[in-house]
Motif scaffolding. Structure first.
Motif, PDB file in Angstrom:
ATOM      1  N   VAL A 178       9.555  25.165   7.792  1.00  0.00           N
ATOM      2  CA  VAL A 178       8.402  23.999   6.844  1.00  0.00           C
ATOM      3  C   VAL A 178       8.447  22.848   8.398  1.00  0.00           C
ATOM      4  O   VAL A 178       9.779  22.726   9.054  1.00  0.00           O
ATOM      5  CB  VAL A 178       9.310  23.231   5.965  1.00  0.00           C
ATOM      6  N   ASP A 179       7.212  21.824   8.166  1.00  0.00           N
ATOM      7  CA  ASP A 179       7.356  21.142   9.245  1.00  0.00           C
ATOM      8  C   ASP A 179       8.258  19.765   8.557  1.00  0.00           C
ATOM      9  O   ASP A 179       7.801  19.329   7.485  1.00  0.00           O
ATOM     10  CB  ASP A 179       5.630  20.722   9.477  1.00  0.00           C
ATOM     11  N   HIS A 180       9.089  19.359   8.548  1.00  0.00           N
ATOM     12  CA  HIS A 180       9.886  18.311   8.580  1.00  0.00           C
ATOM     13  C   HIS A 180       9.195  16.710   8.088  1.00  0.00           C
ATOM     14  O   HIS A 180       9.880  16.567   7.634  1.00  0.00           O
ATOM     15  CB  HIS A 180      11.454  18.734   9.600  1.00  0.00           C
ATOM     16  N   SER A 181       8.541  16.922   9.184  1.00  0.00           N
ATOM     17  CA  SER A 181       7.624  16.024   9.434  1.00  0.00           C
ATOM     18  C   SER A 181       6.696  15.571   8.430  1.00  0.00           C
ATOM     19  O   SER A 181       6.483  14.458   7.237  1.00  0.00           O
ATOM     20  CB  SER A 181       6.554  14.935  10.889  1.00  0.00           C
ATOM     21  N   VAL A 182       6.463  16.725   7.706  1.00  0.00           N
ATOM     22  CA  VAL A 182       5.385  16.532   6.525  1.00  0.00           C
ATOM     23  C   VAL A 182       6.274  17.039   5.298  1.00  0.00           C
ATOM     24  O   VAL A 182       6.196  16.171   3.937  1.00  0.00           O
ATOM     25  CB  VAL A 182       4.318  17.986   6.035  1.00  0.00           C
ATOM     26  N   LEU A 183       7.020  17.173   5.540  1.00  0.00           N
ATOM     27  CA  LEU A 183       8.703  16.600   4.505  1.00  0.00           C
ATOM     28  C   LEU A 183       9.350  15.325   3.516  1.00  0.00           C
ATOM     29  O   LEU A 183       9.116  15.042   2.833  1.00  0.00           O
ATOM     30  CB  LEU A 183       9.934  17.321   4.635  1.00  0.00           C
ATOM     31  N   LYS A 184       9.156  14.610   4.786  1.00  0.00           N
ATOM     32  CA  LYS A 184       9.355  13.527   5.179  1.00  0.00           C
ATOM     33  C   LYS A 184       8.362  12.045   4.220  1.00  0.00           C
ATOM     34  O   LYS A 184       8.636  11.807   3.493  1.00  0.00           O
ATOM     35  CB  LYS A 184      10.127  12.758   6.064  1.00  0.00           C
ATOM     36  N   GLU A 185       7.656  12.857   5.075  1.00  0.00           N
ATOM     37  CA  GLU A 185       6.415  12.282   4.111  1.00  0.00           C
ATOM     38  C   GLU A 185       5.884  12.382   2.789  1.00  0.00           C
ATOM     39  O   GLU A 185       6.147  11.361   2.008  1.00  0.00           O
ATOM     40  CB  GLU A 185       5.124  12.363   5.247  1.00  0.00           C
ATOM     41  N   LEU A 186       6.132  13.624   2.331  1.00  0.00           N
ATOM     42  CA  LEU A 186       5.380  13.668   1.196  1.00  0.00           C
ATOM     43  C   LEU A 186       7.079  12.924   0.059  1.00  0.00           C
ATOM     44  O   LEU A 186       6.579  11.998  -0.901  1.00  0.00           O
ATOM     45  CB  LEU A 186       6.523  15.337   1.191  1.00  0.00           C
TER      46      LEU A 186
END
Lengths: 453, 370
Positions: A178-186
């Motif tokens: 997973v792309d962790h920046s996307v996860l954080k944003e979500l």
């Protein structure tokens, strides 16, 4: 023992009785034996009666000791001791049984699950693939995904959204991919969500994406576990939601909406062919009506002489400009589509037949629309249905009207203006920080399978 | 952050747009005197400018021209320079848009008022120029992949045409030893000038580096060959000088026999309209950033952002109004003269820009060492 941390049973029970006044489906049971007594309060409609009877009531009389009974309840992983009244009440509304033993309050999860069995997919059909679709129960959905993706890297994080509905969400992703920046944003966007009731996955889409007014979806809804699993394996994130049969997949880019699961099942060359077909369909459904307007009203000299004469000949009886002709026919087609979606199955058959006949034959014979126009409308309607994901095909359906308006005012120039603006608009969109439209979108999927999904 | 390939796209866009910006016309006017020699000088000159510029810009990773100038010059000098460069760069798109308006009413829709067409152009360009640099580059990539195959097809059709007169080309070759002149050299270097866009786009490049200079030179030779000899071969060595838009007249002579569209001009028109709009969008974006940078509103600083967003509207509105007024005032002759003046000034300005950058790099290097 820190008594201020724990809830006092008497006080809690009074408070509960106050709160649960006028709620008809509350059930209270007083259990008594030589040792002492216990008190159960739960919502009959939310709890499983078999579970309550087997695990609590029968056991109470069998064990015959308050000490043992309390230890027995505590041994359940789903039992907990609430810290305050809010927690107690919230869990009861979710389907827990409140157990008052001596001066303690305990909660035991006895939620009754009313889920249908796993059904075949209805909105995303494939020809020769797995046929399961998600159910409305989050645990079953979790099972469907875990079953297909057996690794400990698959992480599941629980969350609730909606102030009143308290809808449960599960964020699923493969930790290694997973792309962790996307996860954080979500997570940030989900925690900012302030709505009372969330009932469908698309509501999350609407409340979390910016800008609010969009024509194209930047999150994908899918009802197929195999698509969800494929996407997780490509490093995307799935959001499962209780009480809907759809799962959110993000980030989703333009190309994803033109991918059906068939592409994976068929041979690679055939998969590419199918994808090419879909992009050609996109071009036709967006461009055809506006090109017709431009070619008949502004630049008839562009086409070959024979084609121009053919169109002019078939338009000879039509008493109004081509833009009106196109708008009338397309609107009629939209009405037909819309009506056949909403009507009961038995009636919709006849509605489409009547509509089709009127549109197809009578209108041309009356000279209200040209023959070429009917062919064109049919082509537009069919090509619109080629786009596999419904949300995208709705966006495309609206886009073609913008192009018709442009070509009505500017002719061919307007269509080119429209193309440039559309490209600009699509490239300016972002799905959780990922560019929405890009020529080679493979770059950020390098970790996973290069084929999109 | 984007990768290096977008630099080549910026170059390619400007190299292909030269047909609209009067470059073929200026080259062809000079066909019986020093055009070949001028082109031969322009190719290495442009390539060297581009190379030095790129080398210098590598010293300033992630910085745009406003940041660079403000760090080495006093505020008023850098402000003045930035506004001038911004307006100059914007002026290039003014020529593109006005001449394309003219082309549209001449070749495609003579019955639509050219001002309505121009309004459409300005709205699309103005709104798109506000987008962020990264999105613009993605759109540019998309547009180039759509249009380049069509341009290649059309070029092939021009040169494979049985009526293409190679004798005319040979005739022009005989004037190879005539003396070059500044105007033609300046026009021919326009092919390379796409690198100037990097003054703003450098902000989002990840370790910008220019490589494959050889293929850049090859592409520029091919595009100069097309814009100079295409019209001469089809319209004749003498006849090519008679046309306002030699490229359009050339393509208008072609016919597609086996397709639903018969005349090549419409394909050409659509392709070049997309490219002109794209080019104008990028030029407005760069111009806007430079002008705003001149007033110390640079980059994406969060503190300045609301103010910048507001100022942006004013700058873009001004850009649109100026072009609209220009379009109502000027005629064919003045537009042509404007294009010539622009190309001349542009070449000098480019040389000055490279010198300024070298100076800035030296200053920066000395400061770092001190």
């Amino acid at each position: 023992m820190a008594t201020d941390q724990k809830l006092q049973a008497e006080e809690a029970r009074k408070c509960l009785q106050e709160q649960l006044k006028n709620i008809g489906d509350v059930e209270q049971r007083e259990l008594k034996n030589e040792e002492g007594h216990a008190h159960l309060i739960y919502l009959k409609s939310m709890c499983d009666p078999i579970l309550v009877n087997d695990n609590l009531i029968n056991r109470f009389y069998e064990l015959n000791s308050m000490e043992l009974f309390e230890r027995f309840i505590r041994s359940f992983p789903s039992s907990l001791e609430p810290k305050d009244k809010q927690e107690l009440l919230r869990n009861m509304l979710r389907g827990c049984v409140a157990i008052f033993i001596r001066d303690r309050v305990l909660l035991l999860d006895a939620v009754l699950v009313n889920a249908g069995s796993v059904q075949p997919a209805s909105t995303e059909n494939v020809m020769q693939g797995p046929d399961d679709s998600f159910t409305e129960n989050i645990e079953v959905n979790l099972n469907l995904i875990r079953h297909r993706y057996q690794t400990t890297d698959l992480k599941t994080e629980f969350m609730t959204v909606g102030r009143i509905s308290q809808t449960r969400l599960i964020i699923m992703y493969d930790e290694m991919k997973v792309d962790h920046s996307v996860l954080k944003e979500l997570k940030k966007r989900l925690s900012e969500l302030k709505t009372d009731i969330i009932q469908s996955a698309s509501e999350i889409e609407r409340h979390t994406m910016h800008p609010k007014l969009r024509l194209f979806p930047t999150l994908m809804l899918t009802e197929r576990p195999d698509r969800a699993v494929l996407n997780i394996s490509q490093g995307k994130i799935c959001v499962l939601m209780d009480s809907t049969g759809y799962v959110l997949v993000l980030p989703a880019i333009f190309n994803d909406f033109f991918t059906a699961m068939d592409d994976k099942i068929q041979l690679p060359l055939i998969g590419w062919f199918l994808k090419a077909i879909r992009y050609i369909a996109l071009f036709i459904t967006v461009m055809m009506p506006s090109l017709y307007v431009a070619f008949t009203s502004y630049n008839p000299e562009i086409l070959k002489m024979q084609i121009t004469l053919l169109i002019a000949g078939s338009r000879a009886t039509v008493p109004y400009p081509s833009s009106f002709e196109v708008l009338f026919m397309l609107l009629a087609m939209e009405f037909l589509v819309e009506a056949s979606v909403r009507l009961p199955k038995a009636v919709s058959q006849s509605a489409t037949t009547v509509g089709g006949l009127i549109l197809g034959t009578a209108a041309t014979e009356a000279g209200l629309v040209s023959n070429v126009m009917v062919i064109l409308v049919a082509a537009v309607a069919i090509t619109n249905f080629v786009i596999p994901i419904t949300m995208m095909s709705m966006g495309i359906r609206v886009t073609k009207y913008l192009f018709i308006v442009l070509s009505t005012f500017f002719g061919l120039v307007g269509i080119v203006l429209g193309i440039v603006s559309l490209i600009m608009y699509l490239t300016s969109l972002r799905s959780f920080g990922k560019p929405y439209l890009k020529m080679f979108a493979i770059e950020w999927r390098r970790k996973g399978d290069p084929q999109s999904g | 952050m984007v990768r290096n390939k977008y630099f080549y796209y910026l170059f390619l866009l400007n190299a292909s747009i030269n047909l609209i910006n009067y470059v073929p016309r200026i080259l062809i006017q000079d066909r019986f005197s020093g055009v070949l020699m001028s082109v031969l000088i322009a190719i290495p000159a442009g390539a060297i400018l581009m190379y030095v510029f790129a080398k210098m810009l590598q010293r300033f990773p992630g910085e745009g021209l406003p940041e660079i100038f403000h760090s080495v010059f006093p505020v008023w000098i850098s402000g003045l320079l930035l506004v001038l460069y911004g307006l100059g760069w914007y002026f290039s798109s003014a020529i593109t848009l006005i001449s394309f308006m003219d082309i549209t009413s001449r070749y495609i829709s003579p019955d639509v008022s050219p001002y309505i067409v121009l309004t459409g152009f300005l709205v699309v360009v103005g709104l798109s120029a506000r987008l962020d640099s990264e999105s613009l580059l993605y759109a540019l990539e998309m547009v180039l992949y759509i249009t380049m195959p069509l341009i290649a097809y059309m070029a092939w059709r021009v040169y494979s045409n049985p009526y293409f007169s190679w004798d005319s080309v040979r005739q022009i070759m005989t004037y190879a030893w005539n003396m070059p002149n500044y105007r033609t050299v300046a026009a021919a270097t326009y092919i390379y000038t796409g690198y100037i866009n990097m003054v703003v786009f450098n902000r989002i490049f990840r370790r910008f580096k220019v490589r494959y200079m050889f293929s850049i030179i090859l592409v520029s030779i091919v595009s100069l060959f097309i814009s100079l000899f295409g019209p001469i071969g089809i319209l004749g060595a003498n006849g090519a000088g008679e046309h306002v838009y030699p490229a359009f007249s050339t393509v208008d002579a072609l016919r597609i026999r086996y397709f639903i569209i018969e005349r090549m001009i419409y394909v050409f028109f659509v392709v070049y309209m997309i490219l002109s709009l794209m080019n104008s969008i990028i030029h407005w974006h760069v111009g806007k950033e430079l002008v705003l940078g001149g007033f110390k509103l640079e980059g994406e600083k969060p503190s300045l952002l609301p103010k910048k967003r507001k100022a942006e509207w004013w700058v873009l509105a001004l850009f649109a109004v100026v072009i609209f007024v220009l379009a109502t005032v000027i005629n064919q002759y003045t537009l042509n003269d404007m294009a010539i003046v622009f190309l001349d000034v542009r070449f000098a300005g480019e040389i000055l820009l490279v010198i300024l950058l070298i100076y800035a790099a030296i200053r920066r290097g000395r400061r770092r060492r001190a």
